[in-house]
Design an enzyme around this catalytic site. Structure first.
Site, mmCIF file in Angstrom:
data_model
loop_
_atom_site.group_PDB
_atom_site.id
_atom_site.type_symbol
_atom_site.label_atom_id
_atom_site.label_comp_id
_atom_site.label_asym_id
_atom_site.label_seq_id
_atom_site.Cartn_x
_atom_site.Cartn_y
_atom_site.Cartn_z
ATOM 1 N N GLY A 1 61.236 22.985 29.580
ATOM 2 C CA GLY A 1 61.228 22.915 28.120
ATOM 3 C C GLY A 1 61.707 24.227 27.521
ATOM 4 O O GLY A 1 62.447 24.996 28.132
ATOM 5 N N GLY A 2 61.213 24.505 26.316
ATOM 6 C CA GLY A 2 61.619 25.720 25.607
ATOM 7 C C GLY A 2 61.300 26.989 26.375
ATOM 8 O O GLY A 2 61.877 28.047 26.110
ATOM 9 N N GLY B 1 98.190 37.842 28.986
ATOM 10 C CA GLY B 1 96.921 38.189 28.335
ATOM 11 C C GLY B 1 95.876 38.611 29.351
ATOM 12 O O GLY B 1 95.006 39.432 29.051
ATOM 13 N N ALA B 2 95.980 38.056 30.553
ATOM 14 C CA ALA B 2 94.982 38.382 31.570
ATOM 15 C C ALA B 2 95.131 39.837 32.035
ATOM 16 O O ALA B 2 94.148 40.467 32.432
ATOM 17 C CB ALA B 2 95.102 37.428 32.745
HETATM 18 C C1 HXC Z 1 48.091 22.425 30.284
HETATM 19 C C2 HXC Z 1 48.860 22.064 32.397
HETATM 20 C C3 HXC Z 1 50.206 22.064 31.935
HETATM 21 C C4 HXC Z 1 50.420 22.260 30.554
HETATM 22 C C5 HXC Z 1 50.224 21.749 34.046
HETATM 23 N N1 HXC Z 1 48.937 21.852 33.715
HETATM 24 N N2 HXC Z 1 51.019 21.871 32.983
HETATM 25 N N3 HXC Z 1 47.836 22.245 31.572
HETATM 26 N N4 HXC Z 1 49.345 22.450 29.763
HETATM 27 N N5 HXC Z 1 51.630 22.297 30.040
HETATM 28 C C6 HXC Z 1 47.793 21.801 34.591
HETATM 29 C C7 HXC Z 1 47.554 20.414 35.164
HETATM 30 O O1 HXC Z 1 46.770 19.649 34.281
HETATM 31 C C8 HXC Z 1 46.814 20.751 36.451
HETATM 32 O O2 HXC Z 1 45.475 21.036 36.123
HETATM 33 C C9 HXC Z 1 47.435 22.045 36.878
HETATM 34 O O3 HXC Z 1 48.062 22.594 35.729
HETATM 35 C C10 HXC Z 1 48.489 21.861 37.934
HETATM 36 O O4 HXC Z 1 49.371 20.847 37.516
HETATM 37 P P1 HXC Z 1 49.808 19.644 38.463
HETATM 38 O O5 HXC Z 1 50.426 18.632 37.595
HETATM 39 O O6 HXC Z 1 48.656 19.235 39.319
HETATM 40 O O7 HXC Z 1 50.861 20.370 39.376
HETATM 41 P P2 HXC Z 1 52.210 19.787 39.993
HETATM 42 O O8 HXC Z 1 51.974 18.445 40.556
HETATM 43 O O9 HXC Z 1 52.733 20.849 40.881
HETATM 44 O O10 HXC Z 1 53.191 19.591 38.748
HETATM 45 C C11 HXC Z 1 53.604 20.703 37.989
HETATM 46 C C12 HXC Z 1 54.330 20.263 36.697
HETATM 47 C C13 HXC Z 1 53.419 19.288 35.922
HETATM 48 C C14 HXC Z 1 55.655 19.617 37.073
HETATM 49 C C15 HXC Z 1 54.630 21.532 35.912
HETATM 50 O O11 HXC Z 1 52.109 19.857 35.803
HETATM 51 C C16 HXC Z 1 53.939 18.999 34.560
HETATM 52 O O12 HXC Z 1 54.853 18.189 34.409
HETATM 53 N N6 HXC Z 1 53.325 19.630 33.575
HETATM 54 C C17 HXC Z 1 53.675 19.424 32.193
HETATM 55 C C18 HXC Z 1 55.004 20.041 31.891
HETATM 56 C C19 HXC Z 1 55.351 19.971 30.460
HETATM 57 O O13 HXC Z 1 55.773 18.922 29.956
HETATM 58 N N7 HXC Z 1 55.099 21.048 29.739
HETATM 59 C C20 HXC Z 1 55.321 21.161 28.353
HETATM 60 C C21 HXC Z 1 56.801 21.511 28.240
HETATM 61 S S1 HXC Z 1 57.253 21.708 26.569
HETATM 62 P P3 HXC Z 1 44.276 20.734 37.132
HETATM 63 O O14 HXC Z 1 43.060 21.141 36.384
HETATM 64 O O15 HXC Z 1 44.335 19.276 37.420
HETATM 65 O O16 HXC Z 1 44.536 21.581 38.349
HETATM 66 C C22 HXC Z 1 57.094 23.308 26.359
HETATM 67 C C23 HXC Z 1 57.458 23.715 24.987
HETATM 68 C C24 HXC Z 1 57.768 25.150 24.918
HETATM 69 O O17 HXC Z 1 56.745 24.041 27.187
HETATM 70 C C25 HXC Z 1 58.474 25.372 23.628
HETATM 71 C C26 HXC Z 1 58.882 26.783 23.482
HETATM 72 C C27 HXC Z 1 59.747 26.946 22.266
#
Ligand code: HXC
Length: 509
Positions: free
Chosen positions: A165-166, A399-400
């Protein structure tokens, strides 16, 4: 007191334990190290000082997010001060909340204030979903500081897990991105979202893995096979860089390159259509033959990287005749321009090796904006005030020729090998245009064309016209190249050059 000290030790160990043994084990099983393990491998032994260890909830007996999912601080690498933040995937997936972001911002502020590089070890699920808009604001504050720090201190991003994401935009705003095979992933939207929106199916690795960004997108600059190799590469990169824009890079003991300099006379074929590997030339002229290439897998028709001459670090830019004849295309232009600007920010002299037939022709390039992208090299070299030394090995057309730091872009010293051909275009193209009628009317057009090409080559495709006009300072024996570059860099050591005062230029993007 003893009691209080015991409590302090207990609280500290809770934070150091991060997400606990199970999650640490999962991290290790995935071939990844923890944030603290990474830091201890990166920094000189016992030099790391953690800051804001207890940031987050004051209820230390019931901690939900130990360390808020990020370890921050400073220490030394090869004796030099460096700031770091390392996201801890074992704590809520290294997700970024308000305090997590504040810890990172503090490190960026301190690094800028103290003039030291900053390294970000990214391993995070992105914005901490539970914290909503506070997490987004946190990212914004990091992006703002990355921008302020740009050109003040070197900023290095390391992707050691997901970066989605961001969140990808903080690394993208920094100077260099390292990725590790199989464990690093960067993307704006993941495979599931892509499938839902466009129907396209793609694996995580294919979409945003280390090879994708080192080879295809050009987002990343370095690829390592594992975390240890990655951390060693970061240390090597730092060895070429000053700590901030006011300093010069550290001086090393001079080292002769391996190999006989006379070999340089035989690497570049005089026939301009034959290819060779420019890195064979570079390795024969730089200290110890040691060339630390940046983006070695991307836009390989251009070669950029760091090396030393007599112990002094420089940035090297070169064409690669082995691929696309060393033409400048869109990606090569972006690659060179960004590298030149980095070197200029951090007082690294630029040594340019030219063997370029021109900008790459074709509709794909024109529609893709080769005009806009090609302009970036012109802008970057023109704007650069560091010492600039250019060596023309063979072709320097059109130019290069200018873009590869020709004298008009203010190369301070410009040398040519006797094989150099400096002209508006190559003999074949030139003859087709200027003698079109003569060739068409000839009884044997092919024979006439060959003769005219030979005449043109003898008359224009050589270094002596440019020397006569003062565009090239001298024609040198290839075997003397290293000596001449060292001599030039010594003479330019005190170079001072300014550009007109302005708010900032409008760099073509
Ligand atoms: C809160 C999160 C989290 C998040 C993961 N966890 N991402 N908690 N916010 N964004 C937590 C999970 O609940 C889990 O907690 C632990 O971290 C490990 O995650 P898993 O899913 O078990 O790990 P894995 O299978 O390795 O997968 C990793 C992952 C997946 C691919 C990153 O967790 C995922 O898809 N997370 C969400 C990604 C996402 O969409 N993020 C937001 C992006 S938008 P527990 O307690 O069960 O161990 C963004 C906007 C930014 O970031 C904008 C900036 C301008």
């Amino acid at each position: 007191m003893q009691e209080k000290l015991a409590q302090l030790a207990q609280y500290r160990s809770k934070i150091i334990a991060g997400g606990g043994p199970k999650r640490i084990e999962k991290q290790h099983e995935a071939g990844k190290k923890t944030a603290r393990e990474r830091i201890s491998l990166l920094f000189d032994p016992d030099s790391f000082v953690e800051i804001n260890t207890f940031a987050g909830s004051p209820d230390l007996d019931n901690l939900q997010y130990p360390g808020e999912g990020v370890v921050t601080g400073y220490g030394t690498i090869d004796g030099r001060l460096v700031y770091v933040f390392a996201q801890d995937f074992t704590v809520a997936g290294g997700s970024l909340g308000k305090i997590h972001a504040e810890k990172i911002c503090k490190v960026l502020d301190l690094a800028m204030k103290n003039g030291a590089p900053v390294i970000g070890l990214n391993d995070s699920g992105g914005a901490r979903i539970q914290e909503g808009v506070d997490a987004l604001d946190g990212y914004g504050n990091i992006f703002f500081r990355n921008t302020l720090a740009s050109g003040v201190i070197p900023q290095i991003s390391v992707i050691m897990g997901p970066c989605a994401g961001g969140a990808v935009y903080s690394p993208a705003l920094t100077d260099f991105i390292f990725m590790v095979e199989k464990i690093s992933q960067m993307f704006i939207t993941g495979p599931q979202v892509i499938k839902a929106v466009t129907g396209e199916e793609v694996s995580m690795e294919e979409l945003g893995g280390a090879y994708t960004h080192n080879q295809k997108s050009g987002v990343a600059h370095f690829i390592a096979k594992d975390e240890e190799e990655c951390l060693a590469m970061i240390k090597k990169l730092l060895s070429y860089l000053p700590s901030n824009y006011l300093e010069k890079p550290p001086l090393f003991a001079p080292q002769e390159p391996p190999g006989d300099p006379l070999e340089l006379r035989n690497i570049v074929p005089t026939e301009s259509y034959l290819a060779y590997d420019i890195k064979d030339v570079i390795k024969l002229v730089v200290d110890g033959g040691d060339f630390f290439e940046v983006q070695p897998l991307y836009a390989v028709n251009a070669v950029v990287g760091f090396a030393r001459f007599a112990g002094q670090a420089v940035g090297i830019v070169a064409n690669q005749p082995n691929y696309l004849a060393g033409c400048l295309d869109i990606n090569a232009s972006d690659k060179i321009a960004r590298f030149v600007r980095f070197c200029d920010c951090f007082n690294l002299p630029l040594v340019t090796f030219t063997d370029v037939p021109g900008y790459l022709p074709g509709t794909e390039q024109e529609y893709g904006g080769i005009i806009r992208h090609g302009a970036k090299i012109l802008y970057a070299y023109s704007e650069a005030t560091v010492p600039k030394v250019t060596i023309i090995l063979r072709k320097a057309y059109g130019g290069a020729y200018i873009a590869m730091c020709g004298s008009s872009l203010r190369a301070d010293v410009s040398y040519a090998w006797p094989t150099a051909e400096v002209a508006v275009m190559g003999p074949e193209g030139a003859v087709n245009i200027i003698y079109r009628n003569e060739i068409a009317k000839a009884e044997n057009p092919q024979e006439v064309r060959e003769k005219l090409i030979a005449e043109y080559r003898a008359k224009f495709a050589n270094p002596y016209i440019s020397c006569a006009r003062g565009y090239v300072d001298d024609v040198i024996d290839p075997a003397d190249t290293r000596k001449k570059i060292i001599e030039a860099l010594k003479a330019l050591a005190g170079k001072r050059e300014t550009r007109p005062q302005k708010k900032h230029g409008n760099f073509p993007v």
